[in-house]
Design an enzyme around this catalytic site. Structure first.
Site, PDB file in Angstrom:
ATOM      1  N   LYS A  88       6.267 -26.436  69.319  1.00 16.94           N
ATOM      2  CA  LYS A  88       5.833 -27.766  68.868  1.00 16.94           C
ATOM      3  C   LYS A  88       5.983 -27.873  67.363  1.00 16.94           C
ATOM      4  O   LYS A  88       5.999 -26.874  66.624  1.00 16.94           O
ATOM      5  CB  LYS A  88       4.395 -28.060  69.279  1.00 16.94           C
ATOM      6  CG  LYS A  88       3.325 -27.101  68.716  1.00 16.94           C
ATOM      7  CD  LYS A  88       2.858 -27.398  67.311  1.00 16.94           C
ATOM      8  CE  LYS A  88       1.709 -26.471  66.877  1.00 16.94           C
ATOM      9  NZ  LYS A  88       1.437 -26.521  65.419  1.00 16.94           N
ATOM     10  N   ASP A 126      -4.512 -25.488  70.748  1.00 17.94           N
ATOM     11  CA  ASP A 126      -3.246 -26.179  70.990  1.00 17.94           C
ATOM     12  C   ASP A 126      -2.777 -26.122  72.439  1.00 17.94           C
ATOM     13  O   ASP A 126      -1.781 -26.752  72.790  1.00 17.94           O
ATOM     14  CB  ASP A 126      -2.128 -25.565  70.127  1.00 17.94           C
ATOM     15  CG  ASP A 126      -2.322 -25.806  68.641  1.00 17.94           C
ATOM     16  OD1 ASP A 126      -3.070 -26.734  68.282  1.00 17.94           O
ATOM     17  OD2 ASP A 126      -1.725 -25.060  67.837  1.00 17.94           O
TER      18      ASP A 126
END
Length: 296
Positions: A30, A157
């Protein structure tokens, strides 16, 4: 060069080369297109707002059930732990605990391509995709929401990777709202040789008195406007990260100097990225950066 987008971690698997009874899942990296810190929480974490996108740099996990009831992880990357400290193992054990099934076991083979200590959340992604894979291979039929609750208990996350390609993340990062992406976006990602510890970066952080809002970056992503996105990129953790490693700041400045739409560090670093107008410009930016820094 990377573009946001990843297969649905719940629905898309390939087992063509994994052998009978195994599945292979792709765990994307990401980027944080926006990251602001709002306050320090009483639990020691920081309240944040972040716009994350999944990009097409992947680890892969080959997962097969093991009737012994044990969780065994192997990894091709030296230095990556394979014991209970690895988030993949934590995810598997948390899933077993959630359904009350001590008899469930699995063998997981992890192939690492996402650099560690780079702000790309490879470990969190591996954990999320392990949850999705084990949910399927153990035939548990948990919903995405149920998996997200487990993911939130593993790491800040992790839940994001259950709903790619983009998400607006709040709380400590575990509360995720899917974010529309107007069109595929192109990035160039540079991973310096140096890594950065998230804990060390946060220790040097000064929480702002007036946080920056994320409206502009969200609008740019929804519109699929890379020029507006480049202007709106923001990361509050850059200042403490650059204080720890001036080399990372130099990489970002060098990348910004080859004229992309914008350049920032991802997460707590050390990876930096450039937003580009299209794939052709991403190729030009990558080539220009290599000429400016042939050691990268």
């Amino acid at each position: 060069m990377t573009r946001p987008g990843a297969p649905d971690p719940i629905a898309v698997y390939t087992a063509s080369h994994a052998g009978a009874g195994a599945i292979v899942v792709a765990a994307p990296a990401k980027l944080n297109l926006f990251l602001e810190i709002l306050r320090k929480r009483s639990d020691g974490f920081h309240e944040l707002e972040s716009l994350m996108v999944a990009v097409d740099l992947f680890d892969t996990l080959e997962v097969r059930a093991d009737p012994s009831g044990t969780i065994a992880l192997s990894c091709d990357a030296p230095g990556v732990p394979t014991d209970g400290s690895n988030l993949v193992v934590k995810a598997a054990e948390a899933l077993k605990a959630r359904v009350g099934r001590a008899d469930l076991g699995a063998a997981v083979r992890l192939t690492k391509r996402i650099p560690t200590q780079a702000g790309l959340a490879g470990g969190s992604s591996d954990a999320a995709l392990a949850l999705a894979a084990l949910n399927r291979i153990w035939k548990l039929a948990l919903t995405r929401e149920e998996l997200a609750a487990i993911a939130a208990s593993i790491g800040s996350d992790v839940a994001f990777f259950l709903a790619p390609p983009a998400g607006w993340c709040v709380g400590r990062g575990e509360v995720v709202t899917p974010e529309p992406v107007g069109r595929p976006l192109d990035f160039v990602v540079v991973c310096p040789a140096v890594g950065l510890s998230t804990a060390d970066v946060y220790r040097r952080l000064t929480v702002p008195a007036s946080p920056v809002g994320g409206g502009a970056v969200r609008a740019a992503v929804r519109a699929g406007d890379p020029v507006a996105l480049g202007r709106a990129l923001f990361n509050r953790l850059e200042e403490p990260a650059f204080a720890l490693s001036p080399d990372v700041e130099q990489v970002r400045e060098r990348l910004a100097g080859v004229s992309p739409c914008g350049a920032r560090m991802s997460g707590s670093g050390s990876a930096v990225f450039a937003a580009c107008r299209d794939r052709a410009e991403a190729g030009r930016v990558a080539a220009a950066y290599r000429r400016a820094d042939p050691d990268q």
